[in-house]
Design an enzyme around this catalytic site. Structure first.
Site, PDB file in Angstrom:
ATOM      1  N   HIS A  57      10.809   4.214   3.825  1.00 52.85           N
ATOM      2  CA  HIS A  57      11.126   3.002   3.048  1.00 52.85           C
ATOM      3  C   HIS A  57      12.635   2.769   3.152  1.00 52.85           C
ATOM      4  O   HIS A  57      13.157   2.567   4.242  1.00 52.85           O
ATOM      5  CB  HIS A  57      10.617   3.219   1.616  1.00 52.85           C
ATOM      6  CG  HIS A  57      10.592   2.007   0.743  1.00 52.85           C
ATOM      7  ND1 HIS A  57      10.728   0.734   1.213  1.00 52.85           N
ATOM      8  CD2 HIS A  57      10.452   1.878  -0.615  1.00 52.85           C
ATOM      9  CE1 HIS A  57      10.660  -0.120   0.207  1.00 52.85           C
ATOM     10  NE2 HIS A  57      10.503   0.550  -0.920  1.00 52.85           N
TER      11      HIS A  57
ATOM     12  N   ASP B 173      15.974  -2.628   8.364  1.00 52.89           N
ATOM     13  CA  ASP B 173      16.809  -1.430   8.431  1.00 52.89           C
ATOM     14  C   ASP B 173      17.419  -1.177   9.800  1.00 52.89           C
ATOM     15  O   ASP B 173      18.271  -0.310   9.945  1.00 52.89           O
ATOM     16  CB  ASP B 173      15.981  -0.200   8.024  1.00 52.89           C
ATOM     17  CG  ASP B 173      15.688  -0.210   6.553  1.00 52.89           C
ATOM     18  OD1 ASP B 173      16.595  -0.570   5.789  1.00 52.89           O
ATOM     19  OD2 ASP B 173      14.558   0.128   6.159  1.00 52.89           O
TER      20      ASP B 173
ATOM     21  N   HIS C 297       6.499  -2.549  10.468  1.00 52.61           N
ATOM     22  CA  HIS C 297       6.445  -2.913   9.052  1.00 52.61           C
ATOM     23  C   HIS C 297       4.993  -3.126   8.665  1.00 52.61           C
ATOM     24  O   HIS C 297       4.216  -3.628   9.475  1.00 52.61           O
ATOM     25  CB  HIS C 297       7.252  -4.203   8.816  1.00 52.61           C
ATOM     26  CG  HIS C 297       7.634  -4.401   7.397  1.00 52.61           C
ATOM     27  ND1 HIS C 297       6.782  -4.973   6.489  1.00 52.61           N
ATOM     28  CD2 HIS C 297       8.756  -4.070   6.720  1.00 52.61           C
ATOM     29  CE1 HIS C 297       7.380  -5.001   5.317  1.00 52.61           C
ATOM     30  NE2 HIS C 297       8.574  -4.452   5.427  1.00 52.61           N
TER      31      HIS C 297
HETATM   32  N1  ACO Z   1       7.670   3.664  16.177  1.00 56.95           N
HETATM   33  C1  ACO Z   1       6.588   3.966  16.946  1.00 56.95           C
HETATM   34  N2  ACO Z   1       5.313   3.714  16.602  1.00 56.95           N
HETATM   35  C2  ACO Z   1       5.123   3.146  15.406  1.00 56.95           C
HETATM   36  C3  ACO Z   1       6.189   2.796  14.544  1.00 56.95           C
HETATM   37  C4  ACO Z   1       7.497   3.072  14.976  1.00 56.95           C
HETATM   38  N3  ACO Z   1       8.552   2.760  14.227  1.00 56.95           N
HETATM   39  N4  ACO Z   1       5.698   2.235  13.422  1.00 56.95           N
HETATM   40  C5  ACO Z   1       4.369   2.234  13.552  1.00 56.95           C
HETATM   41  N5  ACO Z   1       4.025   2.782  14.760  1.00 56.95           N
HETATM   42  C6  ACO Z   1       2.671   2.910  15.285  1.00 56.95           C
HETATM   43  C7  ACO Z   1       1.925   4.043  14.604  1.00 56.95           C
HETATM   44  O1  ACO Z   1       2.100   5.269  15.262  1.00 56.95           O
HETATM   45  C8  ACO Z   1       0.503   3.537  14.672  1.00 56.95           C
HETATM   46  O2  ACO Z   1       0.043   3.757  15.979  1.00 56.95           O
HETATM   47  P1  ACO Z   1      -1.524   4.057  16.294  1.00 56.95           P
HETATM   48  O3  ACO Z   1      -2.281   2.907  15.691  1.00 56.95           O
HETATM   49  O4  ACO Z   1      -1.567   4.092  17.785  1.00 56.95           O
HETATM   50  O5  ACO Z   1      -1.812   5.360  15.623  1.00 56.95           O
HETATM   51  C9  ACO Z   1       0.643   2.033  14.468  1.00 56.95           C
HETATM   52  O6  ACO Z   1       1.956   1.719  14.964  1.00 56.95           O
HETATM   53  C10 ACO Z   1       0.515   1.589  13.035  1.00 56.95           C
HETATM   54  O7  ACO Z   1       1.465   2.314  12.275  1.00 56.95           O
HETATM   55  P2  ACO Z   1       1.245   2.727  10.766  1.00 56.95           P
HETATM   56  O8  ACO Z   1       2.144   3.889  10.466  1.00 56.95           O
HETATM   57  O9  ACO Z   1      -0.222   2.879  10.494  1.00 56.95           O
HETATM   58  O10 ACO Z   1       1.745   1.416  10.034  1.00 56.95           O
HETATM   59  P3  ACO Z   1       2.079   1.295   8.524  1.00 56.95           P
HETATM   60  O11 ACO Z   1       1.915  -0.115   8.183  1.00 56.95           O
HETATM   61  O12 ACO Z   1       1.381   2.324   7.729  1.00 56.95           O
HETATM   62  O13 ACO Z   1       3.630   1.744   8.503  1.00 56.95           O
HETATM   63  C11 ACO Z   1       5.952   1.724   8.557  1.00 56.95           C
HETATM   64  C12 ACO Z   1       4.689   0.882   8.423  1.00 56.95           C
HETATM   65  C13 ACO Z   1       5.934   2.906   7.561  1.00 56.95           C
HETATM   66  C14 ACO Z   1       7.168   0.848   8.232  1.00 56.95           C
HETATM   67  C15 ACO Z   1       6.041   2.261  10.017  1.00 56.95           C
HETATM   68  O14 ACO Z   1       6.089   1.175  10.916  1.00 56.95           O
HETATM   69  C16 ACO Z   1       7.224   3.187  10.218  1.00 56.95           C
HETATM   70  O15 ACO Z   1       7.125   4.376   9.906  1.00 56.95           O
HETATM   71  N6  ACO Z   1       8.368   2.643  10.754  1.00 56.95           N
HETATM   72  C17 ACO Z   1       9.565   3.430  10.920  1.00 56.95           C
HETATM   73  C18 ACO Z   1      10.261   3.612   9.574  1.00 56.95           C
HETATM   74  C19 ACO Z   1      10.940   2.342   9.111  1.00 56.95           C
HETATM   75  O16 ACO Z   1      11.635   1.660   9.854  1.00 56.95           O
HETATM   76  N7  ACO Z   1      10.739   2.040   7.819  1.00 56.95           N
HETATM   77  C20 ACO Z   1      11.374   0.881   7.178  1.00 56.95           C
HETATM   78  C21 ACO Z   1      10.365  -0.158   6.805  1.00 56.95           C
HETATM   79  S1  ACO Z   1      11.150  -1.528   6.101  1.00 56.95           S
HETATM   80  C22 ACO Z   1      11.422  -1.041   4.554  1.00 56.95           C
HETATM   81  O17 ACO Z   1      10.752  -0.267   3.944  1.00 56.95           O
HETATM   82  C23 ACO Z   1      12.522  -1.639   3.875  1.00 56.95           C
END
Ligand code: ACO
Length: 446
Positions: A285, A380, A324
């Site tokens: 987050h 971010d 996201h």
């Molecule tokens: N890099 C690589 N792969 C990713 C990323 C990433 N940053 N984010 C998601 N994926 C992939 C996952 O591995 C998953 O792949 P799969 O379907 O092949 O298993 C798919 O995309 C879906 O990802 P989830 O984690 O299920 O998506 P969710 O909606 O739960 O998560 C989140 C969203 C937590 C923001 C995620 O994208 C992430 O961890 N990003 C990196 C951390 C980040 O930048 N967080 C800031 C968010 S903005 C904020 O909170 C202010």
């Protein structure tokens, strides 16, 4: 109240009365049909409860880990269209607010639903500015932390501690009391943040300066040294204020959900805000911008980006600052932040990590993995680069997020409190553990 139907409608009734705004469900276990009203494109989970196999059955529930498809509330605060990359506070596009508004005006909008008149803004600014001081005892708490304590840990603790200084905050259904806590929270967050920062440097605390703007005063409390009067650089002051606008609210994210969930127990708003701040601390987050910088430093050079992206694609790690839950398009805040970055770099010099970030974005936006997963830069991805150029250590990044998000949290909290349908948040579970069994004496265990 929830329109729970006392008994299921018969199939005949369903067939003849099913309206256009209903969902007809057939339970193949019993052959019974049910007509569920659809309001705002949604059925009520509690309407599922009438679907039972027999009289003893508890009734149907929906299973939704991480609330991926569950609306927790009706809200009038923030609108996001994740596919189109749209963000609006109270109907106003984020792009217009970032260009024309100030953080304090935006906070007023978020909390009150309308932009203030000049007189209302003056009074609002006066009240916030006159609630920036913290009790001297809070300084003693801060002194108790190690010099290298993470400022988010200090924030969480000191925000929670504020509840002990303001017992009147417990009077959450008293509008006047709520107003007071709102002034205090928005006013004191920058002071707590700046004091936590100065503590980590071993520098004396700098008290608020009421002549300065919200962002200008924050810079003063952070960076003033021996000068008699601190004059913030106008470009940096405005950049910080715009960053505050961009971070003010984001509907039902993890920390807003923590605020609502904890607040639903009717605890005081300081305790609920401490919980929301703790939620924001996590690397998935608000902690992500700190992680982005660590990642860019680990990559180290533009030539190493392709290899890093390859490792992301095989699941070795995530590309921090990408992806996201809601945005399946470019985060509109990231676009604005990219522009502000150039303005800040003109004053402070270009952050050397920028080239690595731009290369990550360039490769990712052309790559099938990121395209098919709809992974775009989020808020971010670039904010950390600006913060670093402005002289903030990485540990302060999530703190810079928590300060402005406070207005959003409180707006979400107040909306929840005044919503007569809301109750203490208490989800259900599907128990898959052991059936009842008898205690086994230790000598008889295998
Ligand atoms: N890099 C690589 N792969 C990713 C990323 C990433 N940053 N984010 C998601 N994926 C992939 C996952 O591995 C998953 O792949 P799969 O379907 O092949 O298993 C798919 O995309 C879906 O990802 P989830 O984690 O299920 O998506 P969710 O909606 O739960 O998560 C989140 C969203 C937590 C923001 C995620 O994208 C992430 O961890 N990003 C990196 C951390 C980040 O930048 N967080 C800031 C968010 S903005 C904020 O909170 C202010």
């Amino acid at each position: 109240m929830n329109p729970v139907k006392p008994a299921p409608l018969t199939a005949d009734v369903v067939a003849t009365h099913a309206g256009p705004d209903t969902l007809t469900v057939t339970d193949n276990r019993t052959g019974k049909k049910y007509e569920l009203p659809i309001t705002n494109g949604t059925i009520r989970a509690l309407d599922l409860r009438q679907i039972k196999v027999n009289g003893k059955d508890f009734g149907m529930m929906s299973y939704d880990p991480a609330f991926i498809n569950t609306a927790l509330c009706y809200s009038k605060i923030t609108f996001i269209d994740g596919d189109a990359g749209i963000l609006r506070y109270r109907g106003y596009p984020i792009e217009e607010l970032a260009e024309k508004s100030t953080y304090l005006e935006t906070a007023y909008l978020i909390l009150h639903g309308e932009l203030p008149t000049a007189k209302q803004l003056e009074a609002w600014t006066y009240h916030i500015t006159h609630h920036t001081f913290i009790h001297e005892s809070i300084k003693k708490f801060l002194d108790g932390f190690h010099y290298d304590a993470h400022p988010m840990g200090m924030m969480i603790s000191t925000i929670a501690a504020l509840s002990t200084f303001y017992p009147d905050a417990k009077d959450i259904f008293n509008e006047e009391s709520r107003r007071k806590q709102i002034y205090r929270m928005i006013g004191k967050m920058p002071t707590l943040a700046a004091f936590a920062y100065r503590h980590s440097l071993g520098m004396p605390f700098e008290y608020p300066d009421n002549d300065l703007s919200y962002a200008g005063n924050f810079l003063n409390m952070l960076f003033k040294t021996t000068e008699l009067k601190y004059h913030p650089n106008p470009t940096l002051e405005r950049a910080l204020d715009v960053l505050f606008i961009l971070h003010a609210d984001h509907e039902q994210n993890c920390s807003a959900n923590a605020m609502r969930g904890v607040g639903s127990s009717h605890v005081d708003p300081y305790s609920a805000t401490a919980a929301a701040t703790a939620a924001l601390y996590g690397p998935l987050h608000g902690g992500a911008n700190e992680e982005v910088l660590r990642m860019l430093m680990e990559i180290g050079s533009v030539s190493r980006v392709p290899d890093y992206i390859k490792r992301v694609k095989v699941g070795e790690h995530k590309l921090m600052g990408f992806g996201h839950r809601i945005y399946k398009n470019y985060d509109p805040r990231a676009r604005i932040i990219k522009r502000i970055a150039d303005e800040v770099f003109e004053v402070m010099g270009r952050n050397p990590l920028t080239e690595i970030a731009l290369e990550c974005e360039r490769i990712a936006l052309e790559d099938d993995y990121f395209i098919s997963h709809k992974l775009y830069p989020n808020v971010d991805f670039y904010s950390g680069l600006i913060y670093q150029s402005m002289g903030f250590p990485m540990t302060m990044f999530p703190v810079l997020f928590a300060i402005p998000r406070t207005s959003g949290w409180i707006a979400q909290w107040e909306e929840m409190l005044l919503d007569r349908e809301q109750k203490i948040a208490r989800p259900r579970q599907i128990y898959l553990g052991q059936e009842q069994r008898s205690y086994i004496p230790i000598e008889s265990r295998a």
